[in-house]
Scaffold this motif. Sequence first.
Motif, mmCIF file in Angstrom:
data_model
loop_
_atom_site.group_PDB
_atom_site.id
_atom_site.type_symbol
_atom_site.label_atom_id
_atom_site.label_comp_id
_atom_site.label_asym_id
_atom_site.label_seq_id
_atom_site.Cartn_x
_atom_site.Cartn_y
_atom_site.Cartn_z
ATOM 1 N N GLU A 58 1.089 -1.055 -0.022
ATOM 2 C CA GLU A 58 -0.239 -0.267 0.148
ATOM 3 C C GLU A 58 0.709 1.542 0.379
ATOM 4 O O GLU A 58 1.881 1.471 0.695
ATOM 5 C CB GLU A 58 -0.834 0.005 1.366
ATOM 6 C CG GLU A 58 -1.789 -1.254 1.635
ATOM 7 C CD GLU A 58 -2.581 -1.058 2.331
ATOM 8 O OE1 GLU A 58 -3.724 -1.190 2.285
ATOM 9 O OE2 GLU A 58 -2.657 -0.180 3.413
ATOM 10 N N PHE A 59 0.660 2.306 -0.793
ATOM 11 C CA PHE A 59 0.755 3.389 -0.974
ATOM 12 C C PHE A 59 0.368 4.820 0.281
ATOM 13 O O PHE A 59 -0.516 4.432 0.435
ATOM 14 C CB PHE A 59 1.030 4.127 -2.354
ATOM 15 C CG PHE A 59 2.033 3.303 -3.013
ATOM 16 C CD1 PHE A 59 3.134 3.892 -3.416
ATOM 17 C CD2 PHE A 59 1.207 3.199 -3.900
ATOM 18 C CE1 PHE A 59 4.066 2.965 -4.379
ATOM 19 C CE2 PHE A 59 1.295 1.681 -5.075
ATOM 20 C CZ PHE A 59 3.583 2.125 -5.197
ATOM 21 N N GLN A 60 1.081 5.610 0.453
ATOM 22 C CA GLN A 60 0.728 6.203 1.644
ATOM 23 C C GLN A 60 1.781 7.757 1.703
ATOM 24 O O GLN A 60 2.682 7.751 1.312
ATOM 25 C CB GLN A 60 0.786 6.096 3.107
ATOM 26 C CG GLN A 60 0.691 7.363 4.130
ATOM 27 C CD GLN A 60 0.750 6.061 5.920
ATOM 28 O OE1 GLN A 60 1.988 5.804 6.044
ATOM 29 N NE2 GLN A 60 -0.412 6.278 6.676
ATOM 30 N N SER A 61 0.599 9.328 1.379
ATOM 31 C CA SER A 61 1.021 10.338 1.627
ATOM 32 C C SER A 61 2.056 10.356 2.740
ATOM 33 O O SER A 61 1.623 10.631 3.935
ATOM 34 C CB SER A 61 0.064 11.103 0.981
ATOM 35 O OG SER A 61 -0.928 11.060 1.965
ATOM 36 N N ALA A 154 -8.717 4.984 0.526
ATOM 37 C CA ALA A 154 -9.115 4.332 -0.187
ATOM 38 C C ALA A 154 -9.362 5.592 -1.594
ATOM 39 O O ALA A 154 -8.677 4.730 -2.894
ATOM 40 C CB ALA A 154 -10.278 4.597 0.302
ATOM 41 N N LEU A 155 -8.666 6.381 -1.437
ATOM 42 C CA LEU A 155 -8.747 7.169 -2.516
ATOM 43 C C LEU A 155 -7.091 7.318 -3.404
ATOM 44 O O LEU A 155 -6.520 7.136 -3.583
ATOM 45 C CB LEU A 155 -8.558 8.769 -1.988
ATOM 46 C CG LEU A 155 -9.455 9.274 -2.241
ATOM 47 C CD1 LEU A 155 -10.197 10.427 -0.998
ATOM 48 C CD2 LEU A 155 -10.347 9.234 -2.676
ATOM 49 N N GLU A 161 -4.495 2.094 -8.006
ATOM 50 C CA GLU A 161 -4.602 1.517 -9.657
ATOM 51 C C GLU A 161 -4.632 1.776 -11.266
ATOM 52 O O GLU A 161 -4.628 0.891 -11.785
ATOM 53 C CB GLU A 161 -6.108 1.436 -9.231
ATOM 54 C CG GLU A 161 -6.434 0.343 -8.160
ATOM 55 C CD GLU A 161 -7.997 0.231 -7.484
ATOM 56 O OE1 GLU A 161 -9.090 1.235 -8.113
ATOM 57 O OE2 GLU A 161 -7.921 0.027 -6.668
ATOM 58 N N LEU A 162 -4.759 3.060 -10.743
ATOM 59 C CA LEU A 162 -4.078 3.634 -12.248
ATOM 60 C C LEU A 162 -2.865 3.711 -13.060
ATOM 61 O O LEU A 162 -2.152 4.791 -13.961
ATOM 62 C CB LEU A 162 -4.395 5.293 -12.122
ATOM 63 C CG LEU A 162 -6.331 5.952 -12.335
ATOM 64 C CD1 LEU A 162 -6.452 6.628 -12.200
ATOM 65 C CD2 LEU A 162 -6.806 4.946 -13.510
ATOM 66 N N ASP A 163 -1.539 3.347 -11.913
ATOM 67 C CA ASP A 163 -0.763 3.258 -12.473
ATOM 68 C C ASP A 163 0.571 4.580 -12.004
ATOM 69 O O ASP A 163 1.408 4.850 -12.648
ATOM 70 C CB ASP A 163 -0.145 2.155 -13.430
ATOM 71 C CG ASP A 163 1.343 1.893 -13.522
ATOM 72 O OD1 ASP A 163 1.767 1.620 -11.991
ATOM 73 O OD2 ASP A 163 1.992 2.239 -14.341
ATOM 74 N N GLN A 199 -11.477 9.401 -17.180
ATOM 75 C CA GLN A 199 -10.368 9.055 -16.509
ATOM 76 C C GLN A 199 -9.994 10.295 -15.132
ATOM 77 O O GLN A 199 -9.599 9.895 -14.168
ATOM 78 C CB GLN A 199 -9.134 8.179 -16.877
ATOM 79 C CG GLN A 199 -9.305 6.617 -17.085
ATOM 80 C CD GLN A 199 -7.740 5.787 -17.404
ATOM 81 O OE1 GLN A 199 -6.920 6.172 -17.743
ATOM 82 N NE2 GLN A 199 -8.236 5.261 -17.107
ATOM 83 N N PHE A 200 -9.893 11.425 -16.076
ATOM 84 C CA PHE A 200 -8.986 12.350 -15.292
ATOM 85 C C PHE A 200 -10.732 13.473 -14.597
ATOM 86 O O PHE A 200 -10.197 13.300 -13.781
ATOM 87 C CB PHE A 200 -8.668 13.166 -16.099
ATOM 88 C CG PHE A 200 -7.822 14.359 -15.636
ATOM 89 C CD1 PHE A 200 -6.852 14.880 -15.894
ATOM 90 C CD2 PHE A 200 -8.328 15.539 -15.693
ATOM 91 C CE1 PHE A 200 -6.071 15.775 -14.909
ATOM 92 C CE2 PHE A 200 -7.839 17.172 -15.159
ATOM 93 C CZ PHE A 200 -6.418 16.678 -15.091
#
Length: 232
Positions: A58-61, A154-155, A161-163, A199-200
């Motif tokens: 998972e990624f996190q800011s 979630a965001l 998912e959009l890489d 997508q945008f």
Amino acid sequence: MTQPITLLDSNKHGDLKIGKVDFSHLADQHIVPVTLHEIGRAAIDYPVVFVKNSETGEFQSVAMLGLKLGQNLMVKDGQWQSLYLPHVVRDYPLGLVLNPDDKERVWIGIREASSAVGTEEGEALFNGTEETEYLAARKNALIEHFQQDQASRALVKVLAELDLFLPQTLTVEVKGEKRNINGIYLINEAKLNDLSDEQFSDLRKRGLLAPIFSHLTSLGQINRLARTEAQA
């Protein structure tokens, strides 16, 4: 923030007060988590980048507070040096305790070992067995921050998912010494620009464009950290 946290209990903590916080416990913390909701404000003071959990993927800011492990340029003599306090810093010495059997249920906890916690000075937590207005406000803030964190996770998955995450090594110069910063991810602007209109538009509807652009703008703060270290 490795100090143990205890469930807040009026019977046990009825006479406790929270006074001025000494941030020395964060002196070796070079990054802290920030939610997407606070990136716009955090970007005014810190570079905001993304990191990847090697176990979960998972990624996190996160907000960068230093340019190397164990370095926090935002803490000096126990005092915070920037205007914006990230939620995770502001909530201390209170915190949330998660229920392992029900991840949607949380309790309020307190770090009793904090120098800000005592019985003599500060804001009282209880009036008898009743919560004070101060504690009620702190609890509401904690819950709001928890909800923002859940929404942020979630965001961030949508971005993954959009890489859109690009692994990056940043090079900074401090007092003539070039230093590489590894293990961080940035939003890939080229891929962002290549997204379809649909997508945008979806990113816009989800409220993700503002934090994305704030993140990209915040990277200029890396030079500010370099100047701060050079002047130390």
